[in-house]
Scaffold this active site. Structure first.
Site, PDB file in Angstrom:
ATOM      1  N   CYS A  14       0.822  -1.225   0.000  1.00  6.76           N
ATOM      2  CA  CYS A  14       0.000   0.000   0.000  1.00  6.76           C
ATOM      3  C   CYS A  14       0.854   1.273   0.000  1.00  6.76           C
ATOM      4  O   CYS A  14       0.376   2.344  -0.366  1.00  6.76           O
ATOM      5  CB  CYS A  14      -0.919   0.034   1.216  1.00  6.76           C
ATOM      6  N   HIS A  41      -3.273   7.197   2.459  1.00  3.70           N
ATOM      7  CA  HIS A  41      -3.717   5.880   2.003  1.00  3.70           C
ATOM      8  C   HIS A  41      -5.088   5.574   2.611  1.00  3.70           C
ATOM      9  O   HIS A  41      -5.308   5.757   3.805  1.00  3.70           O
ATOM     10  CB  HIS A  41      -2.691   4.827   2.426  1.00  3.70           C
ATOM     11  N   ASN A  64     -10.217  -0.109  -0.074  1.00  2.00           N
ATOM     12  CA  ASN A  64      -8.763   0.031   0.054  1.00  2.00           C
ATOM     13  C   ASN A  64      -8.132  -0.564  -1.213  1.00  2.00           C
ATOM     14  O   ASN A  64      -8.187  -1.767  -1.421  1.00  2.00           O
ATOM     15  CB  ASN A  64      -8.334  -0.728   1.321  1.00  2.00           C
TER      16      ASN A  64
HETATM   17  O1  UT7 Z   1      -3.961  -1.165   3.679  1.00  2.00           O
HETATM   18  C1  UT7 Z   1      -3.161  -1.590   4.741  1.00  2.00           C
HETATM   19  C2  UT7 Z   1      -3.588  -2.922   5.146  1.00  2.00           C
HETATM   20  N1  UT7 Z   1      -4.815  -3.104   5.851  1.00  2.00           N
HETATM   21  C3  UT7 Z   1      -5.366  -2.310   6.797  1.00  2.00           C
HETATM   22  O2  UT7 Z   1      -5.002  -1.210   7.061  1.00  2.00           O
HETATM   23  C4  UT7 Z   1      -6.484  -2.939   7.563  1.00  2.00           C
HETATM   24  C5  UT7 Z   1      -6.409  -2.661   9.031  1.00  2.00           C
HETATM   25  N2  UT7 Z   1      -7.428  -3.388   9.788  1.00  2.00           N
HETATM   26  C6  UT7 Z   1      -8.748  -3.157   9.633  1.00  2.00           C
HETATM   27  O3  UT7 Z   1      -9.162  -2.340   8.839  1.00  2.00           O
HETATM   28  C7  UT7 Z   1      -9.692  -3.897  10.550  1.00  2.00           C
HETATM   29  O4  UT7 Z   1      -8.953  -4.685  11.454  1.00  2.00           O
HETATM   30  C8  UT7 Z   1     -10.724  -4.828   9.808  1.00  2.00           C
HETATM   31  C9  UT7 Z   1     -11.735  -3.980   9.074  1.00  2.00           C
HETATM   32  C10 UT7 Z   1     -10.015  -5.744   8.840  1.00  2.00           C
HETATM   33  C11 UT7 Z   1     -11.480  -5.666  10.831  1.00  2.00           C
HETATM   34  O5  UT7 Z   1     -12.152  -4.816  11.772  1.00  2.00           O
HETATM   35  P1  UT7 Z   1     -11.967  -5.043  13.331  1.00  2.00           P
HETATM   36  O6  UT7 Z   1     -12.782  -4.032  14.004  1.00  2.00           O
HETATM   37  O7  UT7 Z   1     -10.504  -5.058  13.645  1.00  2.00           O
HETATM   38  O8  UT7 Z   1     -12.620  -6.454  13.535  1.00  2.00           O
HETATM   39  P2  UT7 Z   1     -11.977  -7.756  14.216  1.00  2.00           P
HETATM   40  O9  UT7 Z   1     -11.092  -8.455  13.262  1.00  2.00           O
HETATM   41  O10 UT7 Z   1     -11.427  -7.386  15.554  1.00  2.00           O
HETATM   42  O11 UT7 Z   1     -13.255  -8.650  14.432  1.00  2.00           O
HETATM   43  C12 UT7 Z   1     -14.315  -8.280  15.344  1.00  2.00           C
HETATM   44  C13 UT7 Z   1     -15.435  -9.278  15.211  1.00  2.00           C
HETATM   45  C14 UT7 Z   1     -14.984 -10.734  15.269  1.00  2.00           C
HETATM   46  O12 UT7 Z   1     -15.988 -11.467  15.927  1.00  2.00           O
HETATM   47  P3  UT7 Z   1     -15.850 -11.838  17.479  1.00  2.00           P
HETATM   48  O13 UT7 Z   1     -14.581 -12.628  17.596  1.00  2.00           O
HETATM   49  O14 UT7 Z   1     -15.799 -10.540  18.203  1.00  2.00           O
HETATM   50  O15 UT7 Z   1     -17.095 -12.627  17.735  1.00  2.00           O
HETATM   51  C15 UT7 Z   1     -14.929 -11.157  13.832  1.00  2.00           C
HETATM   52  O16 UT7 Z   1     -15.127 -12.532  13.633  1.00  2.00           O
HETATM   53  O17 UT7 Z   1     -16.093  -9.128  13.950  1.00  2.00           O
HETATM   54  C16 UT7 Z   1     -16.095 -10.382  13.256  1.00  2.00           C
HETATM   55  N3  UT7 Z   1     -15.931 -10.095  11.839  1.00  2.00           N
HETATM   56  C17 UT7 Z   1     -16.969  -9.832  11.021  1.00  2.00           C
HETATM   57  N4  UT7 Z   1     -18.286  -9.765  11.239  1.00  2.00           N
HETATM   58  C18 UT7 Z   1     -19.073  -9.453  10.193  1.00  2.00           C
HETATM   59  C19 UT7 Z   1     -14.774 -10.013  11.122  1.00  2.00           C
HETATM   60  N5  UT7 Z   1     -15.052  -9.698   9.851  1.00  2.00           N
HETATM   61  C20 UT7 Z   1     -16.393  -9.575   9.768  1.00  2.00           C
HETATM   62  C21 UT7 Z   1     -17.283  -9.257   8.715  1.00  2.00           C
HETATM   63  N6  UT7 Z   1     -18.595  -9.193   8.972  1.00  2.00           N
HETATM   64  N7  UT7 Z   1     -16.848  -8.984   7.474  1.00  2.00           N
END
Ligand code: UT7
Length: 334
Positions: free
Chosen positions: A120, A261, A291
């Protein structure tokens, strides 16, 4: 090529971008994944992203079209370029490079060409490299493009990754300028390879780090530890902007735009709040494009440039971070 001894600067002549026409909305994703429009929007700010038709489009076509539009906006011909740098981590082929294919397609017969991989951060890396090469006196005019078709490396059965990414390319044409204060006046090009496993795409089983074997991994697809990348991004975002402002003695009021970004809207919002950036100077288009990795900063730059929001004579700041882990900033006197 000979070395010009007089100090010189770099002028940003014009920009271009390209996105595929097909839109993949959160509602579409609801139909194939265990997710909701509400969850995606709340956690990322994304409503839709653009996705290549694999039969007709890809990183190469997006990059080529973005450079072609940037040349048109710059009123320069492909033959005027003496180098093309394409930042991408989704090149269809490593040989030839995407940049080589662009020179062939557009008729940039005098240009050298290479791809640069910094995920990125790629577009900001490429802008800094191009600025340095032009200042060296050895290059007169460089086409820079950041392009990624993330849809080709996203596993659409993995809801934690697939909701985030889209496909796009953004390009800029840079030219030598007699005013040495013009162009990049401060830059960061950084990496911490010890943390690479937070965001990687394994092609072979040997590349899967110890401890990750138990997770279902599909080879050839992106793997991301979202929360860790989120923490890294928020920290680096703040660090590089504060460092760039302090090194150049600029205040946020002096800067025309902070072009960041588009990783996740929450990451951008956190930075705005923590650094106290003026909201109208931080362009956000992640809602429409997701993204797009190396495509995102160039795409934002093109939108702002065409909207007349990058005035000449004022500095803009480019910032990006991503896989590697890598991060980069660039303060430009436009
Ligand atoms: O470009 C550079 C590279 N990437 C980034 O900059 C990405 C940086 N990270 C992020 O943007 C975020 O971490 C994500 C958007 C990828 C994920 O959001 P988050 O708030 O960090 O969610 P999480 O991974 O902590 O998951 C929270 C919950 C989990 O459930 P439990 O364990 O709390 O029951 C996940 O299983 O949300 C669940 N979950 C979803 N639920 C519905 C994860 N993905 C999804 C989804 N829909 N798509």
């Amino acid at each position: 090529m000979t070395h010009a001894s007089a100090p010189r600067g770099v002028r940003l002549l014009g920009t271009g971008s390209a996105v595929p026409p097909a839109e993949l909305t959160n509602k579409d994703l609801e139909k194939i994944l265990d997710t909701t429009d509400e969850w995606i929007h709340q956690r990322t700010g994304i409503t839709a992203r653009r996705i290549c038709d694999p039969g007709r489009e890809g990183t190469y076509t997006l990059a080529r079209d973005a450079v072609s539009r940037a040349l048109e906006a710059s009123k320069r011909r492909a033959e005027d370029l003496d180098l093309v740098i394409c930042a991408t981590c989704t090149a269809e082929m490593t040989c030839p490079s995407t940049a080589c294919r662009i020179t062939g397609a557009l008729g940039a017969t005098r240009a050298g060409a290479f791809d640069l991989t910094a995920a990125c951060s790629g577009f900001v890396y490429a802008m800094n490299v191009a600025d340095t090469l032009i200042r060296s006196g050895r290059f007169q005019r460089i086409g820079v493009v950041g392009a990624d078709a993330m849809s080709t490396m996203v596993d659409y059965t993995d809801r934690s990754v697939s909701i985030l990414f889209g496909d796009a390319a953004g390009a800029a044409i840079l030219e030598a300028d007699p005013d040495p204060s013009r162009g990049c006046i401060h830059q960061t090009l950084s990496a911490d390879g010890s943390d690479w496993r937070t965001l990687y795409m394994p092609r072979r089983c040997q590349e899967i780090p110890p401890g990750e074997e138990s997770n279902p991994i599909r080879l050839g697809y992106l793997r991301m530890h979202g929360r860790e990348v989120f923490r890294f991004a928020v920290t680096k975002f703040r660090e590089v902007i504060e460092e760039a402002l302090s090194a150049t003695k600029l205040t946020p009021d002096d800067v025309s735009q902070f072009i960041c970004h588009q990783s996740n809207r929450r990451i951008i919002e956190t930075a705005i709040e923590k650094i106290g950036l003026p909201r109208d100077k931080v362009h956000v288009n992640i809602d429409r494009y997701g993204n797009s990795s190396a495509g995102s900063v160039g795409l934002c730059l093109d939108e702002l440039w065409r909207a007349g929001k990058i005035p000449q004579g004022r500095p803009m700041i480019l910032v990006a971070f991503g896989g590697g882990l890598t991060w980069a900033s660039s303060v430009w006197n436009v």
